[in-house]
Design a protein around this motif. Structure first.
Motif: not given
Length: 1015
Positions: A510-515, A528-534, A551-552, A589-593
């Motif tokens: 459902s979500d993603a974070t990075a340091t 997303g669905d665009d495999a050309s990005k990252g 996770l959702k 609950g949500p855990v952030k990077a």
């Protein structure tokens, strides 16, 4: 004996037969091989009949007497000599050199010289530059103060020339000031010197200038040209690097009068000295000043060959005045350097730790080995922060009853707290295949092949507990490029897809974070669905990083259910992750990077052990962890975090400098025709050119240290001559050997060979004392002569090679700027430090890419530092420096070109630096120059030229003032615009209209020929 000639069709640039010298006026003599014959043969014949065996025609060699007399010369019998017949022939089938060779035919007078030479026995002398110098006796000449003057005046006497009178004292102090420190004297200094009629006035002036810290700055300009010092890498993206400590080392070495032999050793091999100091390691950065590339498509092997050839060219030119670089593809055409010796010379540098292709940008770089060189201010700041950190860490280690009680209560609640649990791998599959290694901390390291677009499929044992989030950690590792964590050449990675599944069932996020996230490549791209990005993390390469995927829905594994994580890298160029670790948590609950969801599993396991069964080590582990979360210690932890952040920022901002690091030497081979793809040439070990007659005395493989010591061995015929000749060039505008970069067969003959050798021997026997040599030269009567020349002298000796007068020439580019800033009062006299960024036209760097960037000028003192410290961008040299012929320093430069173009006048009138300098000078005129226009005009001329104006000059400048005063009264907006150029603020109490008119006067004075020339 006849011989057959076959043209090989090589085209060479025709050079003047008059290689070095006009004949000395009034002197006639016998034909001399070195002076009269060798230059003719070298220019017209050596291309096909010289040292290069590969292109030698008809097996005829004319640079060696034994070979020449076997085939083309009959000593004493010119009419029987085939050489004379061919060079004198008008028959196109016989004449030498042939028309299609592009070599210059000898004229009748030159042919006659060859005839006379053969008739006299065709004697050959060894090239003058390859014989070790010996000290000649100075000739006895009346009224000469020094051996220098004796040699010069003896030649003048032979030619019927008279030396010029001594320059007036104002000219002399200006000359000495600009030559020795690169700055003008003040009017007060000039007045004091002019009024001092004591016998030692000049000597005391020279001593004062040599002791100035600005002496090292002036001397450094020439040396930095030689070693091609710059602030950018030069090739392709021309990214920036940090090398300013090397520049400061050079300045300090000259100021401290470091012996030249030590100066040589520390630069070529400072890192190889026993217990090398920081300064010696910085000096070894000389070996790293070659241009390098970070171009993605470059071939490393090709560029390693380029770097090796660059070092041979630069080192041989800078120290030996030798064109060894001409032997990169074949034996030298004119001098006895072979192609094998070229690669043997290059092999001295084969031990340097380097890469063919580097990674780097304006924001981050990895240009190889470097050292940190903090300033005294930075060192003090670091010590203060480190002391504060140590005190806080000590406080956090204190055991108190309150802390023990709080820890016991905390331990009773740990079971309810979630944590990250490392996943244990069962299978690791990569397409294409790589090799995996599991490290002690549970992380996985990819080794072996590095495919362009790999896909990692990692299967893990059941986590055993519910999963609410997945964490991906990536780590640096010494085995990875730039320490990683990616496998790309610059240490980055690009992750285009991360998928979590069990069996065939995907587990959505459902979500993603990075340091850390690279601009334009955030972690959200993976959702997303665009495999050309990252997701990527440039510029935080070389650091740990983590991403957390929420996770959702909570995943609750059943039995031995496994988790599969798939990492896809579609970016190409081997941008895969190199070292990673995966873990999961059941935190609600949500855990952030960057956030810790709870107590680590290993600490939980220790707490589960009964108190009385815990070992001392286990107790210490628990206590150490508790101190990191104890509420009682939060103020200390917060303060410690701040201090550590300050320390990190300070450390990151410290100046660094690239240095030499010796590793196992790579194999060096002769490259036929210089072709880096051709490995058929023989392997070679380090060695010096054999014809010079001696080699380093060492056991085993020779090193850069052996090369450096060989350079300054007194048996070396070139190094001392080359250096004193460049000193002469600095103080007379022309060396005793005018081709200061070429002491070989194609170079000029010395105008005063005995003087050159006397200076070279004096230099060696003085202990390689540079200031001693400078003092000898500038205290000679020859140096002190007037630069005014009669029409007859100009006609008889247009190049002033016989030194009947001093020379006058324009300042180097840096000094043009320094002079304007100095007389205006704006100059900042700070010695050393990082490079400065003065005003530069906007968008001048618009064509710089990889990355694209915009020049950010300095504010404050950085705008007013000496030109020596200006940021040196090789492919886009500062336009003001370029206008006055400063070199780009892409290659070793021994002699700067001196041009005279309208653009230079436009720079002096319109460059913001010069407009601002004129404004600051105009303020001085109004505040210090008196009340009348005449007084202020006189003040301007004194400030800039240290003399009063003559009547005509005063009239012109008064007209400028009055005309511009009227114009600015009619157009006050133009006056206001003039005051807005640059940061210098005009005092509020000055009339801006009148000040604008005086700015016009100052601009004229700063633009005078006399203002930018040394006489």
């Amino acid at each position: 004996m006849p011989f057959k000639y076959r043209s090989i069709g090589h085209q060479f640039l025709a050079m003047s037969i008059g290689l070095g010298l006009l004949p000395l006026p009034g002197i006639a003599g016998e034909v001399d091989y070195a002076r009269d014959i060798k230059p003719l043969l070298s220019n017209s014949c050596y291309t096909c009949h010289g040292p290069d065996a590969e292109t030698r025609e008809a097996e005829l060699r004319l640079d060696n007497r034994e070979d020449a007399i076997q085939a083309a010369i009959v000593p004493g019998k010119p009419d029987e000599s085939e050489l004379l017949a061919r060079i004198a022939s008008d028959d196109p089938d016989l004449a030498m050199p042939p028309a299609d060779s592009n070599r210059q035919r000898l004229n009748p007078e030159q042919v006659e010289l060859v005839r006379q030479w053969i008739a006299s026995g065709a004697a050959y002398d060894k090239h003058w530059g390859y014989e070790p110098p010996t000290r000649p006796m100075a000739p006895v000449v009346e009224e000469t103060a020094t051996p220098i003057d004796a040699f010069v005046r003896d030649r003048l006497k032979q030619g019927g020339l008279q030396p010029a009178p001594t320059a007036d004292r104002r000219t002399l102090i200006r000359r000495l000031s600009f030559d020795l420190i690169g700055l003008p004297p003040t009017p007060e200094e000039v007045e004091a010197f002019v009024g001092d009629d004591s016998d030692d006035a000049s000597a005391r002036l020279v001593d004062r200038l040599l002791e100035s810290p600005h002496y090292g700055e002036r001397m450094a300009i020439n040396w930095l040209d030689l070693v091609r010092y710059a602030d950018s890498v030069g090739i392709h993206g021309d990214q920036e690097w940090s090398m300013s400590p090397y520049r400061d080392y050079v300045i300090n070495a000259f100021n401290e009068n470091m012996p030249f032999d030590q100066f040589t050793v520390e630069q070529l091999a400072g890192d190889l000295l026993p217990e090398a100091t920081l300064e010696q390691r910085v000096a070894s950065g000389y070996n790293r000043l070659n241009m390098i590339t970070a171009e993605g498509g470059a071939q490393a092997k090709e560029y390693l060959a380029k770097y090796a050839a660059d070092r041979v060219r630069t080192t041989s030119t800078a120290w030996m005045g030798a064109t060894v670089g001409c032997a990169e593809c074949h034996d030298h055409k004119f001098d006895p350097y072979t192609i094998k010796e070229f690669y043997q010379f290059a092999a001295y540098f084969a031990d340097l730790e380097e890469r063919g292709v580097y990674s780097g940008s304006s924001r981050t770089s990895d240009w190889g080995p470097k050292v940190t060189v903090p300033t005294p201010e930075e060192t003090a700041a670091l010590k203060s922060v480190e002391s504060a950190i140590a005190a806080l860490e000590s406080e956090l280690q204190q055991h108190t009853p309150e802390l023990a009680e709080a820890q016991a209560e905390w331990e009773s609640t740990v079971d309810q707290a979630p944590s990250w649990r490392n996943l244990e791998a069962e299978t690791l599959v990569s397409e294409p295949e790589v090799t995996w290694k599991t490290l002690e901390d549970g992380s996985l390291l990819a080794t072996g092949p590095n495919p362009d677009s790999p896909k990692y499929t990692l299967t893990f044992k059941s986590p055993g507990k519910p999963v609410t989030a997945l964490r991906l950690e990536v780590f640096p590792d010494d085995s990875l490029p730039a320490k990683g964590p990616g496998r790309a050449g610059n240490g980055n990675f690009v992750l285009n897809r991360l998928e979590l599944s069990t069996g065939d069932q995907p587990i959505p996020f459902s979500d993603a974070t990075a340091t850390h996230e690279q601009e334009g490549w955030p972690i959200k791209n993976l959702l997303g669905d665009d495999a050309s990005k990252g997701w990527a993390m440039l510029p935080q390469i070389g650091k740990a990083n983590e991403a957390v995927f929420q996770l959702k829905e909570t995943f609750s594994p059943e039995g031995d259910q496994t988790l599969t994580v798939t990492l896809t890298h579609n970016y190409g160029s081997s941008h895969a992750i190199g070292r990673l670790r995966l873990s999961v948590t059941e935190a609600e609950g949500p855990v952030k990077a960057g956030e810790d969801p709870g107590v680590p599993e290993e600490i939980r396991e220790l707490i589960a052990i009964e108190m009385e069964k815990r070992t001392d080590e286990q107790k210490q582990q628990i206590a150490a962890y508790y101190r990191t979360v104890a509420p009682l210690l939060k103020p200390q932890r917060d303060q410690l975090a701040k201090e550590r952040q300050t320390h990190e920022q300070l450390t990151a901002s410290l100046t660094t400098s690239l240095v030499s690091v010796s590793v196992k030497p790579r194999e060096m081979r002769v490259l036929p025709r210089g072709n880096w793809l051709d490995d058929s040439g023989e392997p070679v070990e380090p060695a010096v050119p054999g014809f010079l007659g001696f080699s380093p005395e060492t056991n085993g493989r020779q090193s850069r240290l052996d090369l450096a010591q060989w350079m300054v061995d007194r048996r070396n015929p070139l190094v001392a001559r080359v250096f004193v000749n460049r000193l002469w060039q600095t103080y007379f505008g022309r060396g005793l050997v005018s081709t200061a970069d070429d002491f070989g067969a194609q170079g000029s003959l010395p105008s005063h060979p005995e003087l050159l050798d006397w200076l070279a021997v004096e230099f060696i026997e003085s202990g390689w004392d540079i200031k001693h040599m400078v003092r000898l030269i500038v205290q000679s009567e020859t140096y002190r002569q007037s630069s005014e020349r009669s029409e007859e002298l100009r006609r008889r000796d247009p190049a002033n090679q016989w030194l009947a007068s001093q020379s006058h020439f324009r300042f180097p580019a840096e000094l043009v700027r320094d002079n304007a800033l100095s007389v205006s009062g704006l100059l900042v006299n700070k010695i050393g430090g990082v490079s400065a960024r003065p005003y530069q036209p906007p968008k001048y760097w618009s064509h710089l890419n990889f990355p694209s960037r915009e020049y950010q000028r300095d504010s404050g003192e950085g705008l007013y530092r000496r030109g020596l410290y200006t940021h040196w961008q090789r492919t886009f040299l500062h336009p003001s420096l370029a206008a006055f012929d400063a070199p780009t320093r892409e290659e070793c430069t021994v002699r700067r070109v001196t041009s005279n173009t309208p653009l230079q006048a436009l720079v002096l009138m319109n460059d913001p630096t010069y407009v601002e300098a004129a404004r600051a000078l105009a303020v001085r005129l109004m505040q210090e120059g008196g009340d009348s226009a005449d007084q202020r005009i006189s003040f301007a001329m004194q400030a800039v030229l240290q003399r009063t104006p003559n009547a005509a000059e005063a009239e012109v400048l008064l007209d400028v003032y009055e005309n511009h005063l009227q114009q600015y009264r009619e157009d006050p907006q133009a006056a206001e615009a003039l005051h807005q150029v640059g940061e210098f603020q005009v005092p509020k109490d000055l009339d801006k209209i009148e000040l604008a008119a005086w700015i016009s006067v100052a601009r004229v004075v700063l633009n005078l020929h006399e203002s930018i020339n040394r006489y």
